[in-house]
Write a protein that holds these residues in place. Structure first.
Motif, PDB file in Angstrom:
ATOM      1  N   GLU A  53      -7.626 -41.745 -27.661  1.00 31.76           N
ATOM      2  CA  GLU A  53      -8.550 -42.356 -26.179  1.00 31.76           C
ATOM      3  C   GLU A  53      -9.842 -41.209 -26.047  1.00 31.76           C
ATOM      4  O   GLU A  53     -10.993 -41.298 -25.915  1.00 31.76           O
ATOM      5  CB  GLU A  53      -7.862 -42.976 -25.111  1.00 31.76           C
ATOM      6  CG  GLU A  53      -8.875 -43.493 -24.058  1.00 31.76           C
ATOM      7  CD  GLU A  53      -9.178 -44.776 -24.514  1.00 31.76           C
ATOM      8  OE1 GLU A  53     -10.149 -45.100 -23.859  1.00 31.76           O
ATOM      9  OE2 GLU A  53      -8.420 -45.608 -25.313  1.00 31.76           O
ATOM     10  N   MET A  54      -9.103 -40.100 -26.026  1.00 29.19           N
ATOM     11  CA  MET A  54      -9.626 -39.171 -25.605  1.00 29.19           C
ATOM     12  C   MET A  54     -11.093 -38.742 -26.795  1.00 29.19           C
ATOM     13  O   MET A  54     -12.272 -38.563 -26.474  1.00 29.19           O
ATOM     14  CB  MET A  54      -9.083 -37.609 -25.786  1.00 29.19           C
ATOM     15  CG  MET A  54      -9.874 -36.308 -25.344  1.00 29.19           C
ATOM     16  SD  MET A  54      -8.507 -35.025 -24.988  1.00 29.19           S
ATOM     17  CE  MET A  54      -9.399 -33.801 -26.112  1.00 29.19           C
ATOM     18  N   SER A  55     -10.623 -38.759 -27.776  1.00 30.09           N
ATOM     19  CA  SER A  55     -11.699 -38.704 -29.017  1.00 30.09           C
ATOM     20  C   SER A  55     -12.562 -39.991 -29.192  1.00 30.09           C
ATOM     21  O   SER A  55     -14.011 -39.705 -29.356  1.00 30.09           O
ATOM     22  CB  SER A  55     -10.920 -38.518 -30.439  1.00 30.09           C
ATOM     23  OG  SER A  55     -10.202 -37.509 -30.610  1.00 30.09           O
ATOM     24  N   GLU A  56     -12.052 -40.939 -28.761  1.00 29.84           N
ATOM     25  CA  GLU A  56     -12.796 -42.275 -28.844  1.00 29.84           C
ATOM     26  C   GLU A  56     -13.988 -42.287 -27.784  1.00 29.84           C
ATOM     27  O   GLU A  56     -15.197 -42.382 -27.897  1.00 29.84           O
ATOM     28  CB  GLU A  56     -12.057 -43.400 -28.776  1.00 29.84           C
ATOM     29  CG  GLU A  56     -13.108 -44.687 -28.980  1.00 29.84           C
ATOM     30  CD  GLU A  56     -12.175 -46.006 -28.727  1.00 29.84           C
ATOM     31  OE1 GLU A  56     -12.907 -46.972 -29.063  1.00 29.84           O
ATOM     32  OE2 GLU A  56     -10.971 -45.884 -28.322  1.00 29.84           O
ATOM     33  N   THR A  57     -13.434 -41.559 -26.536  1.00 30.29           N
ATOM     34  CA  THR A  57     -14.495 -41.596 -25.458  1.00 30.29           C
ATOM     35  C   THR A  57     -15.603 -40.354 -25.691  1.00 30.29           C
ATOM     36  O   THR A  57     -16.639 -40.574 -25.367  1.00 30.29           O
ATOM     37  CB  THR A  57     -13.677 -41.042 -24.109  1.00 30.29           C
ATOM     38  OG1 THR A  57     -12.912 -42.202 -23.950  1.00 30.29           O
ATOM     39  CG2 THR A  57     -14.541 -40.818 -22.976  1.00 30.29           C
ATOM     40  N   LEU A  58     -15.199 -39.345 -26.355  1.00 31.74           N
ATOM     41  CA  LEU A  58     -16.079 -38.079 -26.602  1.00 31.74           C
ATOM     42  C   LEU A  58     -16.953 -38.774 -27.625  1.00 31.74           C
ATOM     43  O   LEU A  58     -18.299 -38.457 -27.596  1.00 31.74           O
ATOM     44  CB  LEU A  58     -15.232 -37.056 -27.173  1.00 31.74           C
ATOM     45  CG  LEU A  58     -16.175 -36.018 -27.244  1.00 31.74           C
ATOM     46  CD1 LEU A  58     -16.817 -35.320 -25.611  1.00 31.74           C
ATOM     47  CD2 LEU A  58     -14.953 -34.759 -27.714  1.00 31.74           C
ATOM     48  N   LEU A  59     -16.739 -39.524 -28.593  1.00 35.11           N
ATOM     49  CA  LEU A  59     -17.597 -39.804 -29.583  1.00 35.11           C
ATOM     50  C   LEU A  59     -18.567 -40.942 -29.352  1.00 35.11           C
ATOM     51  O   LEU A  59     -19.714 -40.932 -29.477  1.00 35.11           O
ATOM     52  CB  LEU A  59     -16.935 -40.307 -31.146  1.00 35.11           C
ATOM     53  CG  LEU A  59     -16.134 -39.325 -31.713  1.00 35.11           C
ATOM     54  CD1 LEU A  59     -15.144 -39.778 -32.581  1.00 35.11           C
ATOM     55  CD2 LEU A  59     -17.324 -38.240 -32.158  1.00 35.11           C
ATOM     56  N   LYS A  60     -18.090 -41.980 -28.520  1.00 34.04           N
ATOM     57  CA  LYS A  60     -18.991 -43.004 -27.741  1.00 34.04           C
ATOM     58  C   LYS A  60     -19.910 -42.440 -26.869  1.00 34.04           C
ATOM     59  O   LYS A  60     -21.098 -42.725 -27.055  1.00 34.04           O
ATOM     60  CB  LYS A  60     -18.187 -44.000 -27.063  1.00 34.04           C
ATOM     61  CG  LYS A  60     -17.419 -44.986 -27.913  1.00 34.04           C
ATOM     62  CD  LYS A  60     -16.672 -45.829 -27.162  1.00 34.04           C
ATOM     63  CE  LYS A  60     -16.077 -47.184 -28.068  1.00 34.04           C
ATOM     64  NZ  LYS A  60     -15.325 -48.025 -27.172  1.00 34.04           N
ATOM     65  N   ASN A  61     -19.601 -41.391 -25.965  1.00 37.77           N
ATOM     66  CA  ASN A  61     -20.621 -40.726 -25.305  1.00 37.77           C
ATOM     67  C   ASN A  61     -21.609 -39.998 -25.931  1.00 37.77           C
ATOM     68  O   ASN A  61     -22.702 -39.970 -25.329  1.00 37.77           O
ATOM     69  CB  ASN A  61     -19.741 -39.974 -24.166  1.00 37.77           C
ATOM     70  CG  ASN A  61     -19.106 -40.669 -23.324  1.00 37.77           C
ATOM     71  OD1 ASN A  61     -19.248 -42.221 -23.071  1.00 37.77           O
ATOM     72  ND2 ASN A  61     -17.991 -40.050 -22.378  1.00 37.77           N
ATOM     73  N   CYS A  62     -21.298 -39.469 -27.027  1.00 44.02           N
ATOM     74  CA  CYS A  62     -22.202 -38.526 -27.923  1.00 44.02           C
ATOM     75  C   CYS A  62     -22.944 -39.122 -28.937  1.00 44.02           C
ATOM     76  O   CYS A  62     -23.878 -38.648 -29.345  1.00 44.02           O
ATOM     77  CB  CYS A  62     -21.526 -37.370 -28.264  1.00 44.02           C
ATOM     78  SG  CYS A  62     -20.629 -36.400 -26.811  1.00 44.02           S
ATOM     79  N   PHE A  63     -22.715 -40.523 -29.022  1.00 41.94           N
ATOM     80  CA  PHE A  63     -23.247 -41.221 -30.301  1.00 41.94           C
ATOM     81  C   PHE A  63     -24.805 -41.565 -30.096  1.00 41.94           C
ATOM     82  O   PHE A  63     -25.322 -41.799 -28.885  1.00 41.94           O
ATOM     83  CB  PHE A  63     -22.549 -42.434 -30.387  1.00 41.94           C
ATOM     84  CG  PHE A  63     -23.274 -43.536 -31.530  1.00 41.94           C
ATOM     85  CD1 PHE A  63     -22.880 -43.276 -32.751  1.00 41.94           C
ATOM     86  CD2 PHE A  63     -23.783 -44.734 -30.971  1.00 41.94           C
ATOM     87  CE1 PHE A  63     -23.383 -44.207 -33.675  1.00 41.94           C
ATOM     88  CE2 PHE A  63     -24.341 -45.828 -32.188  1.00 41.94           C
ATOM     89  CZ  PHE A  63     -24.102 -45.408 -33.348  1.00 41.94           C
ATOM     90  N   LEU A  64     -25.553 -41.235 -31.004  1.00 39.24           N
ATOM     91  CA  LEU A  64     -26.948 -41.288 -31.047  1.00 39.24           C
ATOM     92  C   LEU A  64     -27.606 -42.508 -31.692  1.00 39.24           C
ATOM     93  O   LEU A  64     -28.464 -43.142 -31.183  1.00 39.24           O
ATOM     94  CB  LEU A  64     -27.580 -39.852 -31.510  1.00 39.24           C
ATOM     95  CG  LEU A  64     -27.240 -38.701 -30.703  1.00 39.24           C
ATOM     96  CD1 LEU A  64     -28.041 -37.431 -31.435  1.00 39.24           C
ATOM     97  CD2 LEU A  64     -28.041 -38.896 -29.222  1.00 39.24           C
ATOM     98  N   GLY A  65     -27.029 -42.723 -32.966  1.00 34.07           N
ATOM     99  CA  GLY A  65     -27.525 -43.810 -33.557  1.00 34.07           C
ATOM    100  C   GLY A  65     -26.765 -43.842 -35.088  1.00 34.07           C
ATOM    101  O   GLY A  65     -25.957 -43.055 -35.301  1.00 34.07           O
TER     102      GLY A  65
END
Length: 99
Positions: A53-65
């Protein structure tokens, strides 16, 4: 699943806005992420008892495109959570001694 072609010009614009831009690729999928801010890291750290969940949250928040499948589908998320997250979060080596 969001799959959007990203141009070189777009990547250059992201670099101007965010500094470092990271790209994750696997099996024809490509996703772009920015370096996390202190706020992103602080929120993600509240989930450290739930590593996925921690990794998923970090990746979703930093996703650009690009292909959001990289953080939406478990197989790709597992690949990104180790390799990509490690590269996104740089920790400086600090020496500590007595004054």
């Amino acid at each position: 699943m969001n799959k959007k072609e990203v141009t070189t010009e777009q990547v250059e614009q992201w670099k101007k806005e965010h500094g470092k831009v990271f790209v994750a690729t696997a099996e024809g999928h490509k996703a772009y992420y920015r370096k996390p801010t202190r706020k992103d890291l602080s929120y993600a750290m509240t989930l450290q008892n739930q590593p996925l969940e921690m990794s998923e949250t970090l990746l979703k928040n930093c996703f650009l495109g690009g292909d959001s499948v990289m953080h939406e589908e478990t197989d790709y998320l597992l690949g990104c959570s180790g390799e990509l997250v490690e590269k996104m979060i740089s920790i400086k080596k600090v020496e500590v001694g007595e004054a």
